[in-house]
Design a protein around this motif. Structure first.
Motif, short mmCIF file in Angstrom:
data_model
loop_
_atom_site.label_atom_id
_atom_site.label_comp_id
_atom_site.label_asym_id
_atom_site.label_seq_id
_atom_site.Cartn_x
_atom_site.Cartn_y
_atom_site.Cartn_z
N GLU A 1 -54.77 5.43 18.85
CA GLU A 1 -54.65 3.98 19.09
C GLU A 1 -56.03 3.33 19.20
OE1 GLU A 1 -53.23 0.17 19.79
OE2 GLU A 1 -52.31 1.92 18.85
N ARG B 1 -57.45 3.08 15.73
CA ARG B 1 -56.74 2.04 15.00
C ARG B 1 -57.26 0.66 15.39
NH1 ARG B 1 -53.42 -1.69 15.50
NH2 ARG B 1 -52.92 -1.30 17.65
N ARG B 2 -57.51 0.46 16.68
CA ARG B 2 -58.03 -0.84 17.14
C ARG B 2 -59.41 -1.13 16.58
NH1 ARG B 2 -56.27 -1.55 23.44
NH2 ARG B 2 -54.01 -1.50 23.05
N TYR C 1 -58.94 -6.92 14.77
CA TYR C 1 -59.97 -7.11 15.78
C TYR C 1 -61.35 -7.37 15.18
CZ TYR C 1 -56.43 -5.34 18.93
OH TYR C 1 -55.26 -5.17 19.64
#
Length: 116
Positions: free
Chosen positions: A105, A108-109, A115
């Motif tokens: 995660e 991925r961010r 982002y």
């Protein structure tokens, strides 16, 4: 570029090997060759563990008490060592899954477009 891919593959494999092995063994007892074939097949051919690196890992996991091996002999076949996950191994697997999910995660961010 191929050199970078090879190094990255090697490092990712080292970092996830215990998780992969414990995950497969959590379903049922398996022998080393079967583990190697399953990893290769389920990863779509992207991950491969050679027997010469897999068995030392299995021995380490057994020494830590995370898996237990037992010899099985069947008529007409050579004997094989089947490994299964211990209660401690299941606790370790649960924690490793949480850690892996958090890592994926986070990556991925960072790499996702939302982002940037």
């Amino acid at each position: 570029m191929a050199d970078i891919d090879t190094r990255l593959d090697r490092e990712l494999k080292k970092g996830s090997a215990e998780l992969l092995i414990l995950s497969l063994l959590s379903a049922r007892a398996r022998h080393g060759y079967e583990l190697s074939k399953l990893i290769h097949a389920r990863s779509g051919g992207h991950l491969m563990f050679h027997i010469d690196s897999l068995y030392p890992l299995l021995y380490r996991l057994e020494e830590r008490g995370w898996i237990k091996g037992r010899w099985v002999e069947k008529p007409g076949e050579r004997r094989r060592r089947f490994y299964s996950v211990t209660a401690e191994g299941r606790r370790v697997l649960a924690q490793q899954r949480k850690t892996w999910e958090a890592f994926v995660e986070a990556v991925r961010r960072v790499t996702g477009g939302e982002y940037a």
